[in-house]
Design a protein around this motif. Structure first.
Motif, PDB file in Angstrom:
ATOM      1  N   ALA A  71       0.973  -1.223  -0.031  1.00 31.01           N
ATOM      2  CA  ALA A  71       0.018  -0.069   0.088  1.00 31.01           C
ATOM      3  C   ALA A  71       0.748   1.527   0.107  1.00 31.01           C
ATOM      4  O   ALA A  71       1.610   1.368   0.711  1.00 31.01           O
ATOM      5  CB  ALA A  71      -0.879  -0.143   1.336  1.00 31.01           C
ATOM      6  N   TRP A  72       0.508   2.095  -1.099  1.00 28.98           N
ATOM      7  CA  TRP A  72       1.663   3.050  -1.502  1.00 28.98           C
ATOM      8  C   TRP A  72       1.233   4.447  -1.181  1.00 28.98           C
ATOM      9  O   TRP A  72       0.073   4.640  -1.881  1.00 28.98           O
ATOM     10  CB  TRP A  72       2.266   2.880  -2.495  1.00 28.98           C
ATOM     11  N   HIS A  73       1.557   5.618  -0.667  1.00 26.40           N
ATOM     12  CA  HIS A  73       1.336   6.953  -1.010  1.00 26.40           C
ATOM     13  C   HIS A  73       2.373   8.036  -1.086  1.00 26.40           C
ATOM     14  O   HIS A  73       3.360   7.539  -0.517  1.00 26.40           O
ATOM     15  CB  HIS A  73       0.487   7.423   0.406  1.00 26.40           C
ATOM     16  N   GLY A  74       2.397   8.790  -2.101  1.00 22.52           N
ATOM     17  CA  GLY A  74       3.184   9.716  -2.430  1.00 22.52           C
ATOM     18  C   GLY A  74       3.532   9.470  -3.823  1.00 22.52           C
ATOM     19  O   GLY A  74       2.998   8.728  -4.644  1.00 22.52           O
ATOM     20  N   PRO A  75       4.777  10.176  -4.422  1.00 26.77           N
ATOM     21  CA  PRO A  75       5.313   9.872  -5.723  1.00 26.77           C
ATOM     22  C   PRO A  75       5.444   8.310  -6.051  1.00 26.77           C
ATOM     23  O   PRO A  75       5.999   7.448  -5.185  1.00 26.77           O
ATOM     24  CB  PRO A  75       6.558  10.529  -5.582  1.00 26.77           C
ATOM     25  N   GLY A  76       4.987   7.778  -7.175  1.00 28.69           N
ATOM     26  CA  GLY A  76       5.057   6.828  -7.737  1.00 28.69           C
ATOM     27  C   GLY A  76       6.340   6.240  -8.205  1.00 28.69           C
ATOM     28  O   GLY A  76       7.488   6.971  -8.372  1.00 28.69           O
ATOM     29  N   PRO A  77       6.545   4.947  -8.476  1.00 23.89           N
ATOM     30  CA  PRO A  77       7.895   4.472  -8.887  1.00 23.89           C
ATOM     31  C   PRO A  77       8.492   5.087  -9.992  1.00 23.89           C
ATOM     32  O   PRO A  77       9.620   5.219 -10.302  1.00 23.89           O
ATOM     33  CB  PRO A  77       7.513   2.848  -9.369  1.00 23.89           C
ATOM     34  N   LEU A 104      -1.267  -0.673   7.349  1.00 22.40           N
ATOM     35  CA  LEU A 104      -0.517   0.425   7.145  1.00 22.40           C
ATOM     36  C   LEU A 104      -0.004   0.846   5.759  1.00 22.40           C
ATOM     37  O   LEU A 104       0.035  -0.025   5.058  1.00 22.40           O
ATOM     38  CB  LEU A 104       0.891   0.564   7.830  1.00 22.40           C
ATOM     39  N   VAL A 105       0.016   2.236   5.611  1.00 25.52           N
ATOM     40  CA  VAL A 105       0.344   2.671   4.054  1.00 25.52           C
ATOM     41  C   VAL A 105       1.567   3.237   4.108  1.00 25.52           C
ATOM     42  O   VAL A 105       1.962   3.966   4.917  1.00 25.52           O
ATOM     43  CB  VAL A 105      -0.726   3.834   3.777  1.00 25.52           C
ATOM     44  N   LEU A 106       2.637   2.722   3.106  1.00 21.87           N
ATOM     45  CA  LEU A 106       3.935   3.082   2.871  1.00 21.87           C
ATOM     46  C   LEU A 106       3.930   4.754   2.659  1.00 21.87           C
ATOM     47  O   LEU A 106       3.233   5.097   1.583  1.00 21.87           O
ATOM     48  CB  LEU A 106       4.671   2.366   1.838  1.00 21.87           C
ATOM     49  N   ARG A 107       4.660   5.638   3.313  1.00 20.20           N
ATOM     50  CA  ARG A 107       4.618   6.924   3.086  1.00 20.20           C
ATOM     51  C   ARG A 107       5.697   7.398   2.130  1.00 20.20           C
ATOM     52  O   ARG A 107       6.738   8.180   2.599  1.00 20.20           O
ATOM     53  CB  ARG A 107       4.277   7.733   4.488  1.00 20.20           C
ATOM     54  N   ALA A 108       5.734   7.234   0.958  1.00 18.86           N
ATOM     55  CA  ALA A 108       6.896   7.644   0.151  1.00 18.86           C
ATOM     56  C   ALA A 108       6.914   9.117  -0.053  1.00 18.86           C
ATOM     57  O   ALA A 108       8.056   9.645  -0.649  1.00 18.86           O
ATOM     58  CB  ALA A 108       6.601   7.012  -1.606  1.00 18.86           C
TER      59      ALA A 108
END
Length: 276
Positions: free
Chosen positions: A77-83, A154-158
């Protein structure tokens, strides 16, 4: 690679040994520079690695480590600028960029207890002690980052990470890493610790004090750590460092012999272009 204080000379007796068959292909790795504001200005979190370790034993470093194949798991689960955004800045494929960001979050949590994730895209975990068991599972590789985040909801906060630098170990080294450096402000409510088997000591320091410790022989720094500290010493707050616009270039130091010792040369320094 131990660099002597006051310069970039390597210890007497050091001889580079390029493996038979040519330079080793570097392994992707991620390093995270945690910053916070202290009474004397911005501070960074440092760890002294245990002596005798295969790579950088006895060195004072930032948290980080090699990429695990499972770090590329698309289920995170990812939030913020993508890969794709990270790939453009780090000069790699989106797949590698995804793994690097996940490795940055995982290694930071494993080595310092700081978790760049939250229950939703707008919050960050406070006290991370509730995840002590999961932290041990990540270290033992019994648990992947994706499994941990999913299990803890939880969500990863990139978006809490910033690209800072790109360093590759010199070709003469038998263990080589293609390391991307990230910067992250210390999350409010969390505590960084030294609860890792890889570090004998962990502490916060201003960049200038860390450089003075190195100059006076109290610590040993790898060139990327030293240069990063020099760059951060130019900022008067953690916010200033986090907001800095960085143009990343891949830096591969070269080793050259001068007299009885070998020296580390960086791009732009006299003799770098001529060195093999």
């Amino acid at each position: 690679m131990v660099v002597n204080p006051g310069g970039r000379s390597l210890p007497a007796g050091f001889e580079p040994r390029t493996p038979e068959g040519g330079p080793v292909v570097p392994k992707d790795a991620a390093t995270v520079v945690l910053v916070r504001d202290g009474s004397a200005g911005p501070e960074v979190f440092l760890q002294r690695r245990v002596k005798g370790m295969a790579f950088a034993g006895g060195m004072t470093v930032f948290p980080g480590g090699g990429v695990d194949p499972r770090d590329a798991d698309h289920s995170v689960a990812w939030h913020g600028p993508g890969p794709e955004w990270w790939a453009e800045r780090f000069g790699c494929s989106p797949e590698v960029a995804r793994a690097l960001v996940c490795a940055a979050v995982r290694e930071t949590f494993e080595e310092s207890g700081v978790l760049l994730a939250g229950p939703d895209p707008t919050t960050v975990v406070g006290d991370t002690s509730r995840y002590t068991e999961a932290r041990a599972g990540l270290v033992a590789r019994d648990l992947s980052l994706a499994e941990f985040l999913a299990g803890a909801d939880l969500v990863l906060r990139a978006d809490l990470l910033r690209p800072w630098a790109h360093w590759v170990t010199p070709e003469q080294e038998p263990r080589r890493y293609d390391t991307r450096f990230f910067l992250a402000a210390m999350p409010t409510g969390q505590q960084a610790d030294g609860s890792t088997s890889e570090a004998s000591h962990a502490y916060w320091s201003t960049p200038q004090r860390a450089l003075e410790d190195f100059a006076e022989g109290r610590t040993h720094l790898l060139p990327p750590t030293r240069v990063t500290l020099e760059e951060l010493a130019e900022h008067d707050s953690a916010a200033s460092a986090v907001a800095a616009e960085r143009t990343l270039q891949k830096i591969i130091p070269k080793l050259v012999r001068r007299g009885e010792r070998w020296h580390v040369l960086l791009p732009g320094e006299p003799g770098f272009e001529e060195a093999r």
